[in-house]
Enzyme design. Structure first.
Site, mmCIF file in Angstrom:
data_model
loop_
_atom_site.group_PDB
_atom_site.id
_atom_site.type_symbol
_atom_site.label_atom_id
_atom_site.label_comp_id
_atom_site.label_asym_id
_atom_site.label_seq_id
_atom_site.Cartn_x
_atom_site.Cartn_y
_atom_site.Cartn_z
ATOM 1 N N GLU A 31 -4.383 -5.930 5.417
ATOM 2 C CA GLU A 31 -4.978 -5.744 4.090
ATOM 3 C C GLU A 31 -4.110 -4.702 3.413
ATOM 4 O OE1 GLU A 31 -6.137 -3.788 1.466
ATOM 5 O OE2 GLU A 31 -7.931 -3.085 2.496
ATOM 6 N N CYS A 45 -7.934 1.015 -2.030
ATOM 7 C CA CYS A 45 -7.162 -0.204 -2.279
ATOM 8 C C CYS A 45 -7.797 -1.023 -3.396
ATOM 9 C CB CYS A 45 -7.047 -1.013 -1.001
ATOM 10 S SG CYS A 45 -8.607 -1.160 -0.149
HETATM 11 P P1 NAP Z 1 1.041 2.947 5.816
HETATM 12 O O1 NAP Z 1 2.149 3.835 5.463
HETATM 13 O O2 NAP Z 1 1.240 1.509 5.600
HETATM 14 O O3 NAP Z 1 0.700 3.225 7.370
HETATM 15 C C1 NAP Z 1 -0.422 2.656 8.043
HETATM 16 C C2 NAP Z 1 -0.140 2.652 9.541
HETATM 17 O O4 NAP Z 1 0.873 1.688 9.834
HETATM 18 C C3 NAP Z 1 0.373 3.957 10.077
HETATM 19 O O5 NAP Z 1 -0.105 4.142 11.392
HETATM 20 C C4 NAP Z 1 1.875 3.766 10.092
HETATM 21 O O6 NAP Z 1 2.462 4.573 11.069
HETATM 22 C C5 NAP Z 1 2.011 2.298 10.448
HETATM 23 N N1 NAP Z 1 3.210 1.699 9.851
HETATM 24 C C6 NAP Z 1 3.543 1.697 8.548
HETATM 25 N N2 NAP Z 1 4.686 1.028 8.354
HETATM 26 C C7 NAP Z 1 5.080 0.590 9.563
HETATM 27 C C8 NAP Z 1 6.199 -0.177 10.018
HETATM 28 N N3 NAP Z 1 7.140 -0.602 9.172
HETATM 29 N N4 NAP Z 1 6.306 -0.440 11.329
HETATM 30 C C9 NAP Z 1 5.353 0.010 12.184
HETATM 31 N N5 NAP Z 1 4.291 0.746 11.825
HETATM 32 C C10 NAP Z 1 4.152 1.028 10.525
HETATM 33 O O7 NAP Z 1 -0.310 3.326 5.060
HETATM 34 P P2 NAP Z 1 -0.993 4.744 4.818
HETATM 35 O O8 NAP Z 1 -0.386 5.797 5.659
HETATM 36 O O9 NAP Z 1 -2.438 4.498 4.946
HETATM 37 O O10 NAP Z 1 -0.714 5.119 3.265
HETATM 38 C C11 NAP Z 1 0.502 5.032 2.681
HETATM 39 C C12 NAP Z 1 0.448 4.010 1.556
HETATM 40 O O11 NAP Z 1 -0.297 2.841 1.932
HETATM 41 C C13 NAP Z 1 -0.254 4.525 0.327
HETATM 42 O O12 NAP Z 1 0.622 5.226 -0.497
HETATM 43 C C14 NAP Z 1 -0.788 3.248 -0.296
HETATM 44 O O13 NAP Z 1 0.166 2.639 -1.123
HETATM 45 C C15 NAP Z 1 -1.054 2.344 0.836
HETATM 46 N N6 NAP Z 1 -2.457 2.281 1.265
HETATM 47 C C16 NAP Z 1 -3.130 1.128 1.127
HETATM 48 C C17 NAP Z 1 -4.424 1.035 1.600
HETATM 49 C C18 NAP Z 1 -5.179 -0.213 1.556
HETATM 50 O O14 NAP Z 1 -6.371 -0.162 1.680
HETATM 51 N N7 NAP Z 1 -4.560 -1.339 1.449
HETATM 52 C C19 NAP Z 1 -5.047 2.100 2.200
HETATM 53 C C20 NAP Z 1 -4.338 3.256 2.346
HETATM 54 C C21 NAP Z 1 -3.035 3.315 1.890
HETATM 55 P P3 NAP Z 1 3.730 5.484 10.741
HETATM 56 O O15 NAP Z 1 3.415 6.189 9.453
HETATM 57 O O16 NAP Z 1 3.786 6.381 11.908
HETATM 58 O O17 NAP Z 1 4.867 4.533 10.629
#
Ligand code: NAP
Length: 530
Positions: free
Chosen positions: A265, A302
């Site tokens: 998601e 989100c």
């Molecule tokens: P994220 O950066 O996508 O990370 C979520 C999880 O996935 C973390 O444990 C991260 O670990 C891991 N991850 C991310 N990219 C990866 C990859 N390429 N390979 C392997 N593991 C990976 O999300 P977030 O930390 O929650 O927030 C950052 C951004 O996500 C926000 O700025 C926003 O844009 C978006 N977000 C969206 C939602 C939603 O509901 N859809 C919710 C929160 C955030 P690592 O960081 O250790 O890689």
């Protein structure tokens, strides 16, 4: 309860070694004890081996045992008390009141899945009885039921440390289905993750379920997540977070020799359409509710309404003016971590350089505004400017939004037709507006997972009829929801039994219907025995 910094693999404590990291106190910008370490691919292997070994015991446990486990998990989460709330507050800067509410949601989700298990219909038992005398060929006895798929890897979101975290919907519904879970802890709140993982073990132990049913691996960076997704014993992945992260994990899972589903998601811009009747009737009230929605959780949802569209004219002008007054009254607030606050600043800084986009409202200045805090920013632009600049159609995580002026229904339709998949879209209108703008509703049905009338997407009700997902890129599989009881369907698959003796069928398919579940019996839904 003390936080140790250990990985927890099938209940065993694995002390930090190698590359270490600490969580930060978001608001103060200071490190928090203890140190955690980046899990390795060996840790991933151990966790998945244990998960696979636990699978039979977990899947063959009675639904009542798993339901009682979930009830106990709800109690164990509450028993963590202020220790959990305070640590989560330090690691995420989410206010205590919000965290208390979110803990309530996580606890209720446990109870909701316990009730689902006791009721039984989620297994979708389907029975077509034999017709030995059918001509020209006899019909066999054919029965189908859902079975759990095996070890599931869960990536929690940064913005819901409880309800979409270690004990969030993904973990709880996978365990409810009978699937062992390996959680990759979110690196921004590892202490919170550890406390919640300990609650899972306490509940497993209480019901003599295998400790291998659950593991928590901590770590920053992509390696550990990718190792978990690529491991041959992993059968499915649940993820909430960024499009970049979700897509990387989806691609890695698809490239495996045996591809597996990644239920990601990944958020959206959640367009809001202001229809003329409502704008004229109660534009002021909608403006107030809009600014509340934009700023809920400092815009870190989100379902945040990032684009609002209305027909150009005096009513939309008034609406923009009213939002400005409300935005001014919102003080800057701390985001989840400084990285997200920096991304918000960078994202909106780009917007400031776009010609034709003007800022019409923002939080009044706060002299104490620190690097973790974000100010509300409301922009306005003609539709043509939004259409010409792709970056305005992508999520900037935080309390910002764009009011978009459209010339007529045709241009609203053009925008809606060009939308990528969305989690939600909202329509503010009168019943007559809905009739007049029916073509817009028909387009949106093809684009979104949830359509909201006279409301906003923020504030999701975790109930059976909820659908939290949508066409790509909102999610990777538009059929499935990540919130609500339907989310369990991601972690099961149907198995069909043909000609089996009654005693050897799974309980839900046996003639006497010992589970009491609703079943499709020869095409009719019933709880009756065969
Ligand atoms: P994220 O950066 O996508 O990370 C979520 C999880 O996935 C973390 O444990 C991260 O670990 C891991 N991850 C991310 N990219 C990866 C990859 N390429 N390979 C392997 N593991 C990976 O999300 P977030 O930390 O929650 O927030 C950052 C951004 O996500 C926000 O700025 C926003 O844009 C978006 N977000 C969206 C939602 C939603 O509901 N859809 C919710 C929160 C955030 P690592 O960081 O250790 O890689």
């Amino acid at each position: 309860m003390q936080i140790t910094g250990h990985h927890l693999i099938a209940g065993a404590e694995v002390a930090p070694t190698g590359s270490l990291f600490q969580a930060a106190h978001t608001a103060q910008g200071t490190p928090l004890e203890p140190s955690f370490s980046d899990a390795t691919s060996e840790h991933a292997h151990d966790a998945l081996l244990s998960a696979d070994a636990a699978f039979d015991a977990l899947r063959l446990s009675s639904p009542e045992t798993r339901a009682a486990f979930l009830d106990s998990l709800a109690e164990e989460i509450l028993a963590l008390g202020d220790t959990l709330l305070e640590r989560a507050h330090q690691e995420t800067a989410l206010p205590m009141a919000r965290l208390t509410g979110e803990r309530g949601r996580a606890v209720n989700q446990c109870k909701m899945f316990a009730a689902l298990l006791r009721e039984g219909s989620w297994l979708q038992p389907t029975i077509d009885r034999a017709q030995p005398d059918r001509q020209p060929l006899p019909k066999p006895d054919v029965r189908k039921v859902h079975v759990p798929i095996g070890p599931v890897v869960v990536f929690g979101a940064s913005n819901f440390p409880f309800a979409i975290g270690v004990v969030g919907t993904d973990t709880v519904c996978a365990l409810a289905a009978g699937c062992p879970v390996v959680v990759k802890g979110h690196p921004a709140h590892p202490g919170t993750c550890e406390l919640l993982a300990r609650a899972v073990y306490a509940a497993l132990l209480k019901h003599s379920l295998p400790a291998g049913s659950f593991s928590l691996l901590q770590g920053r960076g992509n390696e550990i997540g990718l190792a978990l997704v690529k491991h041959p014993l992993t059968q499915a992945v649940a993820f909430t977070g960024s499009l970049r992260g979700g897509r990387a994990l989806f691609d890695a899972a698809s490239a495996r020799p045996h591809p597996i589903p990644v239920y990601a998601e990944m958020g959206s811009v959640n367009p809001v359409f202001l229809l003329p009747g409502a704008l004229k009737e109660r534009g002021d009230k909608i403006a107030e509710a809009y600014i509340q929605s934009v700023n809920m959780g400092v815009g870190q949802f989100c379902t945040n309404p990032a684009i609002v569209l209305g027909l150009s004219g005096v009513d939309l002008e008034n609406f923009a003016t009213q939002t400005a007054a409300h935005a001014e009254a919102v003080p800057p607030a701390s985001m989840l971590h400084r990285g997200i606050a920096e991304a918000y600043e960078a994202g909106t800084a780009v917007w400031h350089t776009i010609g034709g986009l003007e800022m019409v409202g923002r939080s009044a200045e706060n002299p104490d505004h620190d690097a973790s805090q974000a100010a509300c920013r409301i922009f306005k632009a003609p539709l043509e400017v939004v259409e010409a600049n792709e970056e305005l159609q992508r999520e900037v995580f935080g309390p910002c939004s764009i009011i978009t002026e459209c010339a007529d229904l045709d241009s609203l339709l053009r925008f809606a037709n060009g939308l990528e998949g969305q989690l939600t879209a909202s329509l503010h209108g009168t019943e007559q507006d809905l009739k007049d703008f029916a073509p817009l509703v028909r387009v949106l049905e093809r684009k979104v997972g949830r359509l909201i009338f006279n409301g906003f997407g923020t504030g999701i009700e975790p109930c059976p009829s909820m659908h939290h997902g949508g066409p790509y890129p909102a999610a990777t599989h538009s059929y499935f929801t990540s919130i609500g009881t339907g989310s369990i369907q991601r972690f099961v698959r149907p198995v069909c039994y043909q000609g089996f003796p009654d005693s050897e069928l799974p309980p839900a398919l046996q003639n006497s219907n010992p589970t009491g579940a609703m079943r499709l019996l020869d095409g009719t839904l019933t709880r009756d025995a065969v």
